[in-house]
Design a protein around this motif. Structure first.
Motif, PDB file in Angstrom:
ATOM      1  N   UNK A  47      32.302  38.103  49.807  1.00 55.53           N
ATOM      2  CA  UNK A  47      32.785  39.479  49.805  1.00 55.53           C
ATOM      3  C   UNK A  47      34.103  39.599  50.553  1.00 55.53           C
ATOM      4  N   UNK A  48      34.806  40.681  50.282  1.00 56.03           N
ATOM      5  CA  UNK A  48      36.015  41.045  51.017  1.00 56.03           C
ATOM      6  C   UNK A  48      35.617  42.010  52.123  1.00 56.03           C
ATOM      7  N   UNK A  49      35.166  41.452  53.251  1.00 52.78           N
ATOM      8  CA  UNK A  49      34.716  42.204  54.416  1.00 52.78           C
ATOM      9  C   UNK A  49      33.583  43.186  54.069  1.00 52.78           C
ATOM     10  N   UNK A  50      32.781  42.819  53.070  1.00 53.26           N
ATOM     11  CA  UNK A  50      31.643  43.635  52.685  1.00 53.26           C
ATOM     12  C   UNK A  50      31.962  44.806  51.784  1.00 53.26           C
ATOM     13  N   UNK A  51      33.234  45.035  51.482  1.00 50.74           N
ATOM     14  CA  UNK A  51      33.596  46.172  50.631  1.00 50.74           C
ATOM     15  C   UNK A  51      33.195  45.926  49.177  1.00 50.74           C
ATOM     16  N   UNK A  52      33.453  44.728  48.695  1.00 53.67           N
ATOM     17  CA  UNK A  52      33.084  44.388  47.315  1.00 53.67           C
ATOM     18  C   UNK A  52      32.998  42.870  47.211  1.00 53.67           C
ATOM     19  N   UNK A  53      32.233  42.413  46.214  1.00 53.93           N
ATOM     20  CA  UNK A  53      32.081  40.979  45.992  1.00 53.93           C
ATOM     21  C   UNK A  53      33.249  40.439  45.188  1.00 53.93           C
ATOM     22  N   UNK A  54      33.654  39.222  45.517  1.00 56.12           N
ATOM     23  CA  UNK A  54      34.728  38.545  44.790  1.00 56.12           C
ATOM     24  C   UNK A  54      34.105  37.500  43.887  1.00 56.12           C
ATOM     25  N   UNK A  55      34.276  37.655  42.589  1.00 52.96           N
ATOM     26  CA  UNK A  55      33.743  36.716  41.616  1.00 52.96           C
ATOM     27  C   UNK A  55      34.640  36.737  40.386  1.00 52.96           C
ATOM     28  N   UNK A  56      34.120  36.240  39.269  1.00 53.83           N
ATOM     29  CA  UNK A  56      34.936  36.160  38.053  1.00 53.83           C
ATOM     30  C   UNK A  56      35.326  37.535  37.508  1.00 53.83           C
ATOM     31  N   UNK A  57      34.585  38.562  37.866  1.00 52.46           N
ATOM     32  CA  UNK A  57      34.893  39.905  37.362  1.00 52.46           C
ATOM     33  C   UNK A  57      35.937  40.640  38.213  1.00 52.46           C
ATOM     34  N   UNK A  58      36.331  40.057  39.345  1.00 53.88           N
ATOM     35  CA  UNK A  58      37.271  40.741  40.241  1.00 53.88           C
ATOM     36  C   UNK A  58      38.625  40.964  39.571  1.00 53.88           C
ATOM     37  N   UNK A  59      39.095  39.965  38.840  1.00 58.02           N
ATOM     38  CA  UNK A  59      40.397  40.099  38.183  1.00 58.02           C
ATOM     39  C   UNK A  59      40.388  41.252  37.185  1.00 58.02           C
ATOM     40  N   UNK A  60      39.295  41.396  36.446  1.00 55.20           N
ATOM     41  CA  UNK A  60      39.195  42.512  35.500  1.00 55.20           C
ATOM     42  C   UNK A  60      39.168  43.853  36.225  1.00 55.20           C
ATOM     43  N   UNK A  61      38.471  43.919  37.350  1.00 52.88           N
ATOM     44  CA  UNK A  61      38.408  45.168  38.115  1.00 52.88           C
ATOM     45  C   UNK A  61      39.787  45.541  38.676  1.00 52.88           C
TER      46      UNK A  61
END
Length: 458
Positions: free
Chosen positions: A411-425
């Protein structure tokens, strides 16, 4: 039986059918010594293999680590052995402290210079919206690099602990299975050269776009601006390389465990004689499962340690990258829809920024996604293990019960998870913010046209 009778007991241990074959050391003493009952002189033992201090896992990323050491973002550690690193010496520690002090002094100087009239020749635009975007982007760049330097200085001991845990885990794998878990991390060097090329090209474009003679203060601003962007991007590549190292080790234990699944058991048995062959293939499962569980827990601890060392940097970097991608897409839109002549300088500037930041976001998202997926796959593979015996089933149930309570996420300091969908978000958010900027531009254009019409009427 007479007391002079020789009794020779043959080994009764069955040949090990292991899903991951263990390497036989060439220096192992043979089980039958042919020199025991003869007068021949045995040959001298072969010399031990040469001792290497630097482990291959860090040899692969030596270039990028050297850059981070020279810039003070990483401690100049001491290599104590092949599976242990030590804290930096007093001289190296003073060097890192001195470099970080120079960095903070230059940051204060640049922030002061931005609010003086001398910066107008570098950061000037004809629209108010463009000016606001440039200032926000510059301040985010300064904040990201300053936070990176501060966090790296605070997490010096944690980084060394993570490196030691990786080295010790690899040493256990070599002793247990004779396998060297290393992979070519050539992508880190390619990204390093790509970052340097993009930053150099951007600075050259900026210098050619400035009218008049550039002052020394402006040169300092440009140079340090390039260094800030380059080193922040280099640290993101380093974090991605660490995650890729953890991914390789998760993948190794998953492959090891996959050899005990029902599908693999059926292939090895040829689909027949389920009872007899199943017992032979599963006889080493208790020993291997204990090692796998211990290795899995260590990898989870390393995975969490990397996240704790990088979470603040990731939050700031993702925000900065999001805004940079948005402003450059906006500048491209302005240039394409402009009624006048399109500036090739601005187009090249925008494409260089987009190329660098999009590639870094893709690398970070992919590394986090692969590692998270492989960490969560262990319990799924274990659930498919062929365990006819109740003893084996109890081992599996204990691990699965513990795995249910563990949610593996980067995660980015618990705000959101970083995974393969992060680039789309991120690109979804960029599109939304881009529409807002375009609306502000249209509003400014309409005001300018109204003012022109009022002047003509008067």
């Amino acid at each position: 039986m007479s007391p002079n009778t020789w009794v020779i007991e043959m080994p009764t241990q069955k040949a090990r059918l292991h899903p991951y074959p263990r390497r036989i050391s060439p220096y192992r003493t043979p089980s039958v010594n042919r020199y025991a009952f003869s007068h021949e002189t045995p040959p001298p033992p072969p010399p031990p293999p040469p001792r290497t201090l630097e482990h291959p896992v860090f040899e692969d990323i030596r270039t990028i680590m050297s850059v981070l050491k020279a810039s003070g973002l990483m401690p100049i550690y001491e290599q104590l052995s092949s599976h242990e690193v030590g804290p930096p010496t007093k001289t190296n520690e003073f060097y890192s402290f001195f470099v970080r002090g120079v960095v903070h002094a230059l940051t204060i100087f640049n922030v002061y210079s931005l609010f003086t009239p001398s910066s107008a020749q570098l950061f000037y635009s004809y629209r108010e919206t463009d000016n606001v975007n440039q200032w926000i982007e510059l301040l985010l760049c300064i904040l990201t690099y300053t936070l990176t330097v501060f966090v790296c200085a605070r997490n010096t001991k944690n980084i060394l602990r993570i490196m030691n845990e990786i080295l010790q885990l690899d040493d256990e794998v070599r002793r247990q299975f004779g396998a060297n878990l290393s992979q070519n991390f050539g992508f880190s060097v390619k990204y390093l050269f790509g970052i340097a090329a993009c930053q150099t090209y951007i600075i050259v474009l900026k210098i050619y776009a400035v009218d008049g003679v550039i002052t020394p203060t402006s040169y300092v601003l440009l140079a340090f601006y390039a260094v800030q962007n380059g080193l922040t991007a280099t640290y993101i590549v380093f974090a991605s390389a660490l995650l890729r190292i953890v991914y390789i080790r998760f993948h190794f234990i998953n492959q090891l465990l996959n050899g005990y699944t029902y599908a693999q058991q059926q292939r090895k048995k040829g689909g027949h004689r389920r009872q007899a062959a199943g017992a032979t293939l599963m006889e080493n499962f208790p020993e291997d499962s204990l090692f796998i569980y211990r290795m899995h827990n260590k990898l989870l601890r390393i995975y969490k340690g990397i996240n704790d060392c990088c979470n603040l940097i990731l939050v700031s970097f993702l925000g900065y990258s999001f805004y940079t991608v948005t402003t450059n897409c906006y500048n491209l839109f302005v240039q394409i829809t402009a009624k006048g002549m399109v500036s090739s300088n601005i187009l090249q500037w925008c494409f260089a920024w987009l190329c660098m930041h999009v590639s870094l976001l893709a690398l970070l998202s992919r590394s986090c996604g692969l590692t998270t997926r492989e960490a969560n796959a262990t319990s799924q593979i274990l659930a498919r293990v062929y365990a006819k015996s109740k003893e084996y089933q109890n081992i599996i149930d204990k691990f699965l019960t513990k795995s249910i309570k563990q949610e593996v996420q980067f995660t980015a300091y618990g705000f959101f998870a970083i995974d393969n969908s992060t680039l789309f978000k991120i690109f979804s958010a960029v599109t939304t913010y881009l529409v807002i900027l375009i609306q502000f531009k249209q509003l400014e254009d309409s005001k300018v046209e109204d003012n022109i019409q009022d002047q003509q009427q008067t």
